[in-house]
Motif scaffolding. Structure first.
Motif, PDB file in Angstrom:
ATOM      1  N   SER A 182     -32.084  60.596  21.576  1.00 60.70           N
ATOM      2  CA  SER A 182     -32.076  59.176  21.213  1.00 60.70           C
ATOM      3  C   SER A 182     -30.667  58.716  20.882  1.00 60.70           C
ATOM      4  O   SER A 182     -29.953  59.382  20.121  1.00 60.70           O
ATOM      5  CB  SER A 182     -32.993  58.939  20.012  1.00 60.70           C
ATOM      6  N   LEU A 183     -30.265  57.615  21.483  1.00 61.96           N
ATOM      7  CA  LEU A 183     -28.937  57.072  21.192  1.00 61.96           C
ATOM      8  C   LEU A 183     -28.932  56.331  19.858  1.00 61.96           C
ATOM      9  O   LEU A 183     -27.924  56.328  19.153  1.00 61.96           O
ATOM     10  CB  LEU A 183     -28.512  56.124  22.313  1.00 61.96           C
ATOM     11  N   ARG A 184     -30.065  55.764  19.507  1.00 58.47           N
ATOM     12  CA  ARG A 184     -30.119  54.909  18.304  1.00 58.47           C
ATOM     13  C   ARG A 184     -30.426  55.690  17.031  1.00 58.47           C
ATOM     14  O   ARG A 184     -29.823  55.426  15.983  1.00 58.47           O
ATOM     15  CB  ARG A 184     -31.174  53.829  18.514  1.00 58.47           C
ATOM     16  N   TRP A 185     -31.359  56.642  17.116  1.00 61.41           N
ATOM     17  CA  TRP A 185     -31.862  57.268  15.894  1.00 61.41           C
ATOM     18  C   TRP A 185     -31.382  58.701  15.735  1.00 61.41           C
ATOM     19  O   TRP A 185     -31.246  59.449  16.704  1.00 61.41           O
ATOM     20  CB  TRP A 185     -33.392  57.255  15.876  1.00 61.41           C
ATOM     21  N   ARG A 186     -31.155  59.080  14.490  1.00 62.67           N
ATOM     22  CA  ARG A 186     -30.826  60.443  14.101  1.00 62.67           C
ATOM     23  C   ARG A 186     -31.654  60.812  12.872  1.00 62.67           C
ATOM     24  O   ARG A 186     -32.167  59.936  12.175  1.00 62.67           O
ATOM     25  CB  ARG A 186     -29.332  60.613  13.795  1.00 62.67           C
ATOM     26  N   HIS A 187     -31.733  62.112  12.607  1.00 59.79           N
ATOM     27  CA  HIS A 187     -32.453  62.577  11.427  1.00 59.79           C
ATOM     28  C   HIS A 187     -31.525  63.510  10.650  1.00 59.79           C
ATOM     29  O   HIS A 187     -31.215  64.610  11.101  1.00 59.79           O
ATOM     30  CB  HIS A 187     -33.730  63.328  11.839  1.00 59.79           C
ATOM     31  N   GLY A 188     -31.082  63.049   9.483  1.00 59.04           N
ATOM     32  CA  GLY A 188     -30.161  63.840   8.685  1.00 59.04           C
ATOM     33  C   GLY A 188     -28.865  64.147   9.418  1.00 59.04           C
ATOM     34  O   GLY A 188     -28.287  65.218   9.226  1.00 59.04           O
ATOM     35  N   GLY A 189     -28.434  63.225  10.260  1.00 61.05           N
ATOM     36  CA  GLY A 189     -27.214  63.434  11.029  1.00 61.05           C
ATOM     37  C   GLY A 189     -27.416  64.204  12.313  1.00 61.05           C
ATOM     38  O   GLY A 189     -26.500  64.298  13.133  1.00 61.05           O
ATOM     39  N   ARG A 190     -28.608  64.756  12.530  1.00 59.86           N
ATOM     40  CA  ARG A 190     -28.902  65.518  13.744  1.00 59.86           C
ATOM     41  C   ARG A 190     -29.500  64.623  14.826  1.00 59.86           C
ATOM     42  O   ARG A 190     -30.229  63.683  14.531  1.00 59.86           O
ATOM     43  CB  ARG A 190     -29.895  66.654  13.449  1.00 59.86           C
ATOM     44  N   GLN A 191     -29.209  64.960  16.068  1.00 57.64           N
ATOM     45  CA  GLN A 191     -29.789  64.233  17.177  1.00 57.64           C
ATOM     46  C   GLN A 191     -31.275  64.549  17.293  1.00 57.64           C
ATOM     47  O   GLN A 191     -31.728  65.648  16.960  1.00 57.64           O
ATOM     48  CB  GLN A 191     -29.084  64.599  18.487  1.00 57.64           C
ATOM     49  N   MET A 192     -32.039  63.571  17.777  1.00 57.35           N
ATOM     50  CA  MET A 192     -33.473  63.764  18.001  1.00 57.35           C
ATOM     51  C   MET A 192     -33.732  63.714  19.511  1.00 57.35           C
ATOM     52  O   MET A 192     -33.303  62.784  20.202  1.00 57.35           O
ATOM     53  CB  MET A 192     -34.283  62.703  17.263  1.00 57.35           C
ATOM     54  N   PHE A 193     -34.457  64.712  20.015  1.00 55.84           N
ATOM     55  CA  PHE A 193     -34.611  64.909  21.446  1.00 55.84           C
ATOM     56  C   PHE A 193     -36.039  64.620  21.923  1.00 55.84           C
ATOM     57  O   PHE A 193     -37.013  64.801  21.189  1.00 55.84           O
ATOM     58  CB  PHE A 193     -34.259  66.349  21.821  1.00 55.84           C
ATOM     59  N   VAL A 194     -36.125  64.188  23.193  1.00 55.47           N
ATOM     60  CA  VAL A 194     -37.414  64.118  23.874  1.00 55.47           C
ATOM     61  C   VAL A 194     -37.887  65.551  24.075  1.00 55.47           C
ATOM     62  O   VAL A 194     -37.125  66.408  24.549  1.00 55.47           O
ATOM     63  CB  VAL A 194     -37.273  63.403  25.232  1.00 55.47           C
ATOM     64  N   SER A 195     -39.157  65.828  23.731  1.00 62.28           N
ATOM     65  CA  SER A 195     -39.626  67.214  23.745  1.00 62.28           C
ATOM     66  C   SER A 195     -41.133  67.275  23.994  1.00 62.28           C
ATOM     67  O   SER A 195     -41.891  66.440  23.480  1.00 62.28           O
ATOM     68  CB  SER A 195     -39.284  67.885  22.407  1.00 62.28           C
ATOM     69  N   LEU A 196     -41.554  68.269  24.781  1.00 57.30           N
ATOM     70  CA  LEU A 196     -42.979  68.567  24.994  1.00 57.30           C
ATOM     71  C   LEU A 196     -43.221  70.012  24.578  1.00 57.30           C
ATOM     72  O   LEU A 196     -42.510  70.920  25.033  1.00 57.30           O
ATOM     73  CB  LEU A 196     -43.387  68.379  26.456  1.00 57.30           C
ATOM     74  N   ASN A 197     -44.229  70.245  23.730  1.00 56.04           N
ATOM     75  CA  ASN A 197     -44.501  71.606  23.262  1.00 56.04           C
ATOM     76  C   ASN A 197     -45.263  72.414  24.313  1.00 56.04           C
ATOM     77  O   ASN A 197     -45.486  71.956  25.443  1.00 56.04           O
ATOM     78  CB  ASN A 197     -45.245  71.584  21.919  1.00 56.04           C
ATOM     79  N   GLY A 198     -45.668  73.620  23.951  1.00 56.97           N
ATOM     80  CA  GLY A 198     -46.338  74.515  24.886  1.00 56.97           C
ATOM     81  C   GLY A 198     -47.687  74.031  25.358  1.00 56.97           C
ATOM     82  O   GLY A 198     -48.235  74.565  26.336  1.00 56.97           O
ATOM     83  N   ARG A 199     -48.261  73.021  24.689  1.00 53.82           N
ATOM     84  CA  ARG A 199     -49.538  72.434  25.115  1.00 53.82           C
ATOM     85  C   ARG A 199     -49.339  71.102  25.827  1.00 53.82           C
ATOM     86  O   ARG A 199     -50.309  70.411  26.139  1.00 53.82           O
ATOM     87  CB  ARG A 199     -50.461  72.259  23.896  1.00 53.82           C
ATOM     88  N   LYS A 201     -47.841  68.465  24.561  1.00 52.00           N
ATOM     89  CA  LYS A 201     -47.871  67.348  23.626  1.00 52.00           C
ATOM     90  C   LYS A 201     -46.450  67.041  23.138  1.00 52.00           C
ATOM     91  O   LYS A 201     -45.642  67.952  22.943  1.00 52.00           O
ATOM     92  CB  LYS A 201     -48.762  67.668  22.423  1.00 52.00           C
ATOM     93  N   PRO A 202     -46.139  65.762  22.939  1.00 55.07           N
ATOM     94  CA  PRO A 202     -44.784  65.407  22.478  1.00 55.07           C
ATOM     95  C   PRO A 202     -44.537  65.890  21.051  1.00 55.07           C
ATOM     96  O   PRO A 202     -45.416  65.803  20.192  1.00 55.07           O
ATOM     97  CB  PRO A 202     -44.770  63.881  22.558  1.00 55.07           C
ATOM     98  N   ARG A 203     -43.368  66.413  20.822  1.00 56.78           N
ATOM     99  CA  ARG A 203     -42.972  66.844  19.488  1.00 56.78           C
ATOM    100  C   ARG A 203     -42.122  65.754  18.841  1.00 56.78           C
ATOM    101  O   ARG A 203     -41.466  64.960  19.526  1.00 56.78           O
ATOM    102  CB  ARG A 203     -42.157  68.135  19.561  1.00 56.78           C
ATOM    103  N   ARG A 204     -42.145  65.714  17.535  1.00 60.37           N
ATOM    104  CA  ARG A 204     -41.269  64.790  16.811  1.00 60.37           C
ATOM    105  C   ARG A 204     -39.811  65.144  17.110  1.00 60.37           C
ATOM    106  O   ARG A 204     -39.453  66.317  17.174  1.00 60.37           O
ATOM    107  CB  ARG A 204     -41.519  64.874  15.312  1.00 60.37           C
ATOM    108  N   GLY A 205     -39.005  64.112  17.275  1.00 61.19           N
ATOM    109  CA  GLY A 205     -37.622  64.332  17.663  1.00 61.19           C
ATOM    110  C   GLY A 205     -36.838  65.213  16.715  1.00 61.19           C
ATOM    111  O   GLY A 205     -35.997  66.007  17.138  1.00 61.19           O
ATOM    112  N   HIS A 206     -37.123  65.120  15.406  1.00 60.84           N
ATOM    113  CA  HIS A 206     -36.352  65.898  14.439  1.00 60.84           C
ATOM    114  C   HIS A 206     -36.743  67.370  14.421  1.00 60.84           C
ATOM    115  O   HIS A 206     -36.049  68.200  13.831  1.00 60.84           O
ATOM    116  CB  HIS A 206     -36.495  65.304  13.028  1.00 60.84           C
ATOM    117  N   LYS A 207     -37.852  67.723  15.075  1.00 58.88           N
ATOM    118  CA  LYS A 207     -38.278  69.112  15.136  1.00 58.88           C
ATOM    119  C   LYS A 207     -37.745  69.826  16.374  1.00 58.88           C
ATOM    120  O   LYS A 207     -37.929  71.037  16.521  1.00 58.88           O
ATOM    121  CB  LYS A 207     -39.803  69.199  15.114  1.00 58.88           C
ATOM    122  N   ALA A 208     -37.121  69.086  17.267  1.00 59.40           N
ATOM    123  CA  ALA A 208     -36.605  69.662  18.505  1.00 59.40           C
ATOM    124  C   ALA A 208     -35.119  69.963  18.358  1.00 59.40           C
ATOM    125  O   ALA A 208     -34.400  69.283  17.627  1.00 59.40           O
ATOM    126  CB  ALA A 208     -36.845  68.701  19.669  1.00 59.40           C
TER     127      ALA A 208
END
Length: 223
Positions: A182-199, A201-208
Motif C-alpha cells: 500500500s502506498l498510502r497506509w503503513r502499520h507502525g512504520g512498516r509497509q502493508m502488503f497484498v497477501s493470500l494465505n495458504g487457504r 484468503k486475504p491476510r491483513r496487510g500488517h501481518k504480511a
C-alpha cells in the motif's frame, strides 16, 4: 570543424617558454601538424573543461567526461539516466492474472470481496494493472470494474471509485515474483502488503512480510 585555434603551446609541445625554436633540431624530420579530427577533439575537451569551471556538471568517479554535457549550471541531461526519470511509464496498462506463490489467483467479486481462486480462467481474476506513476500501480478487476484497495487496518476490499487507497507500490523480488505494498497506509512504520494465505484468503496487510510467499504474485498473461 572548429572555428578557432588552440594556443601554439597546445599544438606544438616543443614550443614552450624559454625553449622555443623555429624548426626541429638538426637531423630530425619536421614536426607533423595534428589532424583535423584531433583538433576537434581538443576543442571539445577544452569546451567541456570551461563549462565545468563556469558551474557546469563535473563528471562523477569513473565516468567518462565525454558522457557529460552541461548548459550553465543545469545538470538535467546525461547519457545515463536513472529509472526514476522515466515518466513515460505512466499510463502503461497490462491485463494480467495475479498468481500467488500459494497457488491462488487473486480475484474481486461484484460485492467487493477479495479472495483467491484456483480456477485459471475465472472471470473475476482478470486484472487491469495500470501504472499511475513510476513504480506505483492501480489494480482493477475487468469483469466487476472494482479497484483493489486496502484500508487503514490493512484489509483488502474492492472499491467502486479510484482513490489513494487503491495505489500500490509494485516491486519485482529476487525470486521473480512481484509484491504489492500500500502506498498510502503503513502499520507502525512498516509497509502493508497484498497477501493470500495458504487457504486463498486475504491476510491483513500488517501481518504480511515482503519475503513471505503469501505476498508474492506472478503476473500471468491471460490465455
Amino acid at each position: 570543424m572548429c572555428q578557432w585555434m588552440l594556443p601554439t603551446a597546445a599544438l606544438r609541445p616543443d614550443l614552450v617558454a624559454g625553449t622555443a625554436h623555429r624548426g626541429p633540431p638538426p637531423g630530425l624530420p619536421p614536426t607533423s601538424l595534428p589532424s583535423p579530427a584531433s583538433l576537434c577533439l581538443a576543442c571539445f575537451t577544452l569546451l567541456l573543461v570551461a563549462g565545468s569551471a563556469a558551474g557546469g556538471c563535473p563528471s562523477g568517479p569513473g565516468q567518462n567526461p565525454l558522457q557529460v554535457l552541461a548548459k550553465g549550471s543545469n545538470c538535467s541531461w546525461t547519457l545515463e539516466r536513472h529509472t526514476r526519470s522515466y515518466n513515460h511509464l505512466e499510463g502503461d496498462v497490462r491485463l494480467r492474472r495475479l498468481y500467488s506463490a500459494n497457488k491462488f489467483f487473486l480475484c474481486i467479486d461484484k460485492s467487493g470481496k477479495v479472495d483467491g481462486t484456483r480456477r485459471k480462467n475465472y472471470a473475476d481474476s482478470l486484472m487491469e494493472i495500470r501504472s499511475v506513476s513510476v513504480g506505483v500501480v492501480a489494480i482493477k478487476s475487468v469483469s466487476t470494474g472494482l479497484y483493489l484497495a486496502m484500508s487503514k487496518k490493512g484489509t483488502l476490499f474492492g472499491s467502486t471509485r479510484y482513490n489513494p487507497s487503491c495505489k500500490f507500490k509494485e516491486r519485482i523480488e529476487e525470486n521473480g515474483y512481484n509484491t504489492y505494498a500500500s502506498l498510502r497506509w503503513r502499520h507502525g512504520g512498516r509497509q502493508m502488503f497484498v497477501s493470500l494465505n495458504g487457504r486463498g484468503k486475504p491476510r491483513r496487510g500488517h501481518k504480511a512480510r515482503r519475503r513471505h510467499p503469501s505476498t508474492h504474485f506472478l503476473p500471468m498473461m491471460p490465455t
